[in-house]
Scaffold this active site. Structure first.
Site, mmCIF file in Angstrom:
data_model
loop_
_atom_site.group_PDB
_atom_site.id
_atom_site.type_symbol
_atom_site.label_atom_id
_atom_site.label_comp_id
_atom_site.label_asym_id
_atom_site.label_seq_id
_atom_site.Cartn_x
_atom_site.Cartn_y
_atom_site.Cartn_z
ATOM 1 N N PHE A 241 89.205 39.175 72.398
ATOM 2 C CA PHE A 241 89.755 38.388 71.297
ATOM 3 C C PHE A 241 89.153 36.988 71.261
ATOM 4 C CE2 PHE A 241 92.756 35.603 69.171
ATOM 5 C CZ PHE A 241 92.852 36.251 67.947
ATOM 6 N N VAL B 22 91.363 45.903 72.797
ATOM 7 C CA VAL B 22 91.000 44.484 72.806
ATOM 8 C C VAL B 22 91.819 43.766 73.870
ATOM 9 C CG1 VAL B 22 90.995 42.350 71.436
ATOM 10 C CG2 VAL B 22 90.501 44.546 70.334
ATOM 11 N N CYS B 23 91.150 42.925 74.660
ATOM 12 C CA CYS B 23 91.842 42.082 75.630
ATOM 13 C C CYS B 23 91.386 40.648 75.389
ATOM 14 C CB CYS B 23 91.554 42.546 77.059
ATOM 15 S SG CYS B 23 89.817 42.385 77.540
ATOM 16 N N TYR B 24 91.444 39.817 76.402
ATOM 17 C CA TYR B 24 91.048 38.412 76.247
ATOM 18 C C TYR B 24 89.529 38.241 76.139
ATOM 19 C CZ TYR B 24 95.836 37.389 77.613
ATOM 20 O OH TYR B 24 97.199 37.339 77.668
#
Length: 105
Positions: free
Chosen positions: A92, A63-65
């Site tokens: 996210f 998971v990243c931005y």
């Protein structure tokens, strides 16, 4: 082998089963402000230990931005021999939007 894509909805559905490892690659401050319950904050500093602690067949969701940087990280884990790696589409930001009741702080 390469990584697969997974939706926020699918992660949420599978999260309760305990079958997913959530690897959040955002910076430590963003992670501390809110993350998926049970997620591990993955960085260059703890990457080697993370890979040592996980099984090659663990289901790992990166998971990243916004779901873009996670693709590179997921690809890297796949290249290291991990067989069940996902990049969460929307990152996210989408998780916080769709699952605001399920953000751990």
């Amino acid at each position: 082998m390469s990584f697969k894509h997974i939706s926020v909805a699918e992660v949420r559905n599978r999260l309760d089963s305990g079958e997913l490892v959530i690897a959040d690659i955002r910076d430590a401050g963003s992670f501390a402000s809110g993350h998926i319950p049970g997620a591990e904050n993955l960085s260059n500093a703890n990457l080697a230990q993370f890979m040592q602690d996980k099984e090659f067949d663990d289901a790992i969701v990166v998971v990243c931005y916004h779901g873009i940087s996670s693709q590179g990280a997921a690809n890297y884990l796949s290249e290291q021999g991990f067989e069940n790696v996902f990049s969460m589409d929307g990152g996210f930001t989408q998780w916080a939007s769709e699952c605001a009741d399920c953000v751990e702080r």
